[in-house]
Write a protein that holds these residues in place. Sequence first.
Motif, mmCIF file in Angstrom:
data_model
loop_
_atom_site.group_PDB
_atom_site.id
_atom_site.type_symbol
_atom_site.label_atom_id
_atom_site.label_comp_id
_atom_site.label_asym_id
_atom_site.label_seq_id
_atom_site.Cartn_x
_atom_site.Cartn_y
_atom_site.Cartn_z
ATOM 1 N N ALA A 8 0.837 -1.203 0.000
ATOM 2 C CA ALA A 8 0.000 0.000 0.000
ATOM 3 C C ALA A 8 0.870 1.250 0.000
ATOM 4 N N LEU A 9 1.941 1.229 0.805
ATOM 5 C CA LEU A 9 2.831 2.390 0.882
ATOM 6 C C LEU A 9 3.474 2.659 -0.473
ATOM 7 N N SER A 10 3.915 1.579 -1.147
ATOM 8 C CA SER A 10 4.547 1.770 -2.446
ATOM 9 C C SER A 10 3.536 2.296 -3.459
ATOM 10 N N TRP A 11 2.268 1.840 -3.315
ATOM 11 C CA TRP A 11 1.217 2.354 -4.198
ATOM 12 C C TRP A 11 1.053 3.851 -4.009
ATOM 13 N N VAL A 12 0.995 4.274 -2.722
ATOM 14 C CA VAL A 12 0.855 5.705 -2.420
ATOM 15 C C VAL A 12 2.024 6.484 -3.009
ATOM 16 N N CYS A 13 3.253 5.947 -2.837
ATOM 17 C CA CYS A 13 4.438 6.649 -3.344
ATOM 18 C C CYS A 13 4.374 6.796 -4.859
ATOM 19 N N LEU A 14 4.012 5.714 -5.569
ATOM 20 C CA LEU A 14 3.973 5.773 -7.026
ATOM 21 C C LEU A 14 2.962 6.801 -7.515
ATOM 22 N N VAL A 15 1.757 6.776 -6.891
ATOM 23 C CA VAL A 15 0.716 7.693 -7.363
ATOM 24 C C VAL A 15 1.076 9.140 -7.028
ATOM 25 N N THR A 16 1.592 9.386 -5.795
ATOM 26 C CA THR A 16 1.980 10.758 -5.451
ATOM 27 C C THR A 16 3.110 11.234 -6.351
ATOM 28 N N GLY A 17 4.072 10.347 -6.622
ATOM 29 C CA GLY A 17 5.163 10.730 -7.504
ATOM 30 C C GLY A 17 4.657 11.097 -8.880
ATOM 31 N N GLY A 18 3.746 10.285 -9.412
ATOM 32 C CA GLY A 18 3.159 10.599 -10.710
ATOM 33 C C GLY A 18 2.417 11.921 -10.681
ATOM 34 N N PHE A 19 1.705 12.165 -9.558
ATOM 35 C CA PHE A 19 0.968 13.427 -9.422
ATOM 36 C C PHE A 19 1.925 14.614 -9.472
ATOM 37 N N PHE A 20 3.047 14.517 -8.704
ATOM 38 C CA PHE A 20 3.995 15.633 -8.707
ATOM 39 C C PHE A 20 4.634 15.810 -10.075
ATOM 40 N N GLY A 21 4.835 14.696 -10.794
ATOM 41 C CA GLY A 21 5.340 14.808 -12.153
ATOM 42 C C GLY A 21 4.405 15.624 -13.029
ATOM 43 N N ILE A 22 3.104 15.295 -12.955
ATOM 44 C CA ILE A 22 2.141 16.032 -13.785
ATOM 45 C C ILE A 22 2.086 17.492 -13.362
ATOM 46 N N VAL A 23 2.130 17.745 -12.027
ATOM 47 C CA VAL A 23 2.109 19.132 -11.551
ATOM 48 C C VAL A 23 3.289 19.907 -12.136
ATOM 49 N N GLY A 24 4.483 19.277 -12.119
ATOM 50 C CA GLY A 24 5.644 19.943 -12.702
ATOM 51 C C GLY A 24 5.445 20.214 -14.186
ATOM 52 N N GLY A 25 4.844 19.251 -14.889
ATOM 53 C CA GLY A 25 4.577 19.447 -16.313
ATOM 54 C C GLY A 25 3.632 20.607 -16.556
ATOM 55 N N ILE A 26 2.584 20.696 -15.713
ATOM 56 C CA ILE A 26 1.646 21.823 -15.838
ATOM 57 C C ILE A 26 2.374 23.129 -15.576
ATOM 58 N N ARG B 80 1.719 24.069 -4.874
ATOM 59 C CA ARG B 80 0.507 24.849 -4.622
ATOM 60 C C ARG B 80 0.481 26.087 -5.504
ATOM 61 N N CYS B 81 1.658 26.719 -5.705
ATOM 62 C CA CYS B 81 1.733 27.880 -6.606
ATOM 63 C C CYS B 81 1.259 27.504 -8.006
ATOM 64 N N ILE B 82 1.729 26.332 -8.485
ATOM 65 C CA ILE B 82 1.395 25.932 -9.859
ATOM 66 C C ILE B 82 -0.105 25.683 -9.993
ATOM 67 N N LEU B 83 -0.703 25.050 -8.957
ATOM 68 C CA LEU B 83 -2.102 24.643 -9.086
ATOM 69 C C LEU B 83 -3.076 25.759 -8.757
ATOM 70 N N THR B 84 -2.606 26.866 -8.146
ATOM 71 C CA THR B 84 -3.510 27.988 -7.897
ATOM 72 C C THR B 84 -3.826 28.669 -9.224
ATOM 73 N N PRO B 85 -5.121 28.833 -9.533
ATOM 74 C CA PRO B 85 -5.462 29.364 -10.864
ATOM 75 C C PRO B 85 -4.882 30.750 -11.146
ATOM 76 N N SER B 86 -4.730 31.597 -10.095
ATOM 77 C CA SER B 86 -4.249 32.963 -10.363
ATOM 78 C C SER B 86 -2.735 33.013 -10.524
ATOM 79 N N LEU B 87 -2.034 31.880 -10.327
ATOM 80 C CA LEU B 87 -0.582 31.789 -10.468
ATOM 81 C C LEU B 87 0.150 32.851 -9.630
ATOM 82 N N PRO B 88 0.163 32.685 -8.288
ATOM 83 C CA PRO B 88 0.701 33.751 -7.425
ATOM 84 C C PRO B 88 2.226 33.740 -7.351
ATOM 85 N N VAL B 89 2.907 33.964 -8.462
ATOM 86 C CA VAL B 89 4.365 33.986 -8.420
ATOM 87 C C VAL B 89 4.871 35.414 -8.590
#
Lengths: 105, 158, 96
Positions: A8-26, B80-89
């Motif tokens: 379960a812990l490894s599942w959480v790590c994989l999904v959170t890691g993937g989430f942070f990857g997508i956040v960085g991409g955004i 959190r900065c990235i996901l905030t719609p107003s982009l508070p940077v």
Amino acid sequence: MTMAAIDALSWVCLVTGGFFGIVGGIGLLRFPDLFSRFHAAGVTDTLGAGLVLIGLMLQAGWSLITIKLVLILAFGLFTSPTATHALAKAALRGKVKPLLRRKGT
Amino acid sequence: MPHAISLAFICFALWVLLSGHYDPLMLALGVLSTLIVVAIAVRMEISNREGQPVHLLPMILSYWPWLLWQIVKANFVVARCILTPSLPVKPTLIKVKASQKSRLGKVIYANSITLTPGTVSLDIKGNEIEVHALTRTAAQDLKRGHMDRRVTKFVGSD
Amino acid sequence: MFVAATTAILVTMALALIRALLGPTVYDRVLAVNMFGTKTVLLIAVFGFLTGRPDFLDIALAYALINFIAIIAVLKFFEYGDLGQSRPSRARRDRT
């Protein structure tokens, strides 16, 4: 019991890691200029990659595979600041100016 | 010379761990390539206190966990900065003082700054590091100099 | 669960590719390509687990090394206009 917990812990790590990857991409797409995009790339390189690799380590258990995963992680953490610094230096030399104080102030 | 020995040890350990073969032929090949690598490193004069900072090993155990915790905290702030719609940077350029004496210490400090998302070190001039910070709070946190003191303690008198 | 991680990594790679195509400067593209490369390392590693062949990790490790060297080489080329010099070359100064 412990096996299920580790799974379960490894599942959480994989999904959170993937989430942070997508956040960085955004972030890479949303940020206004090159220098703020470094920070978005930093998110995927540190926490995104780190959590995915830790998730894989928990799956592999104690074996040579884990050591290889640790090496990949360590190598990533050592090289990513170097690459970022080289990029910043090259960009400054190439006359790219950082965009400062975007929203008023 | 002690640095060459530590380099040889690390290279051979890497060979054994990555190959996973323990028969005499593979081990002999490993010894051979280790010797070649160490010979090249000694000839290039990169096997010294700066290239092989083994004297820092004991302190790493206290510094890395602290750095990892800083990285995790900074990641959540930037996410959190990235996901905030107003982009508070509010990107800012600041100069922070690097109180380490050696080049190795300054590089460790600059790399630690870059590794924490939200701050990227752009240049080192003398005793100052030019830093691009994503938010005002990230810049102020760095200006407070906690990481600087931590790195100075970590590299010690070096 | 490996499928979820693989999908997330692929989405990240797609986002990085979009930034690489959008530009606007060459450094943005290099940054995006660097990120694409580090995600490729992760993808190879996770894919090895997905197909039950963790030997793929050796390839991932080699790719991590190659990616770093490639990024440094590309940046050096754009910074100096030449791979064999440690100072800005004449060609670069003529071009700008």
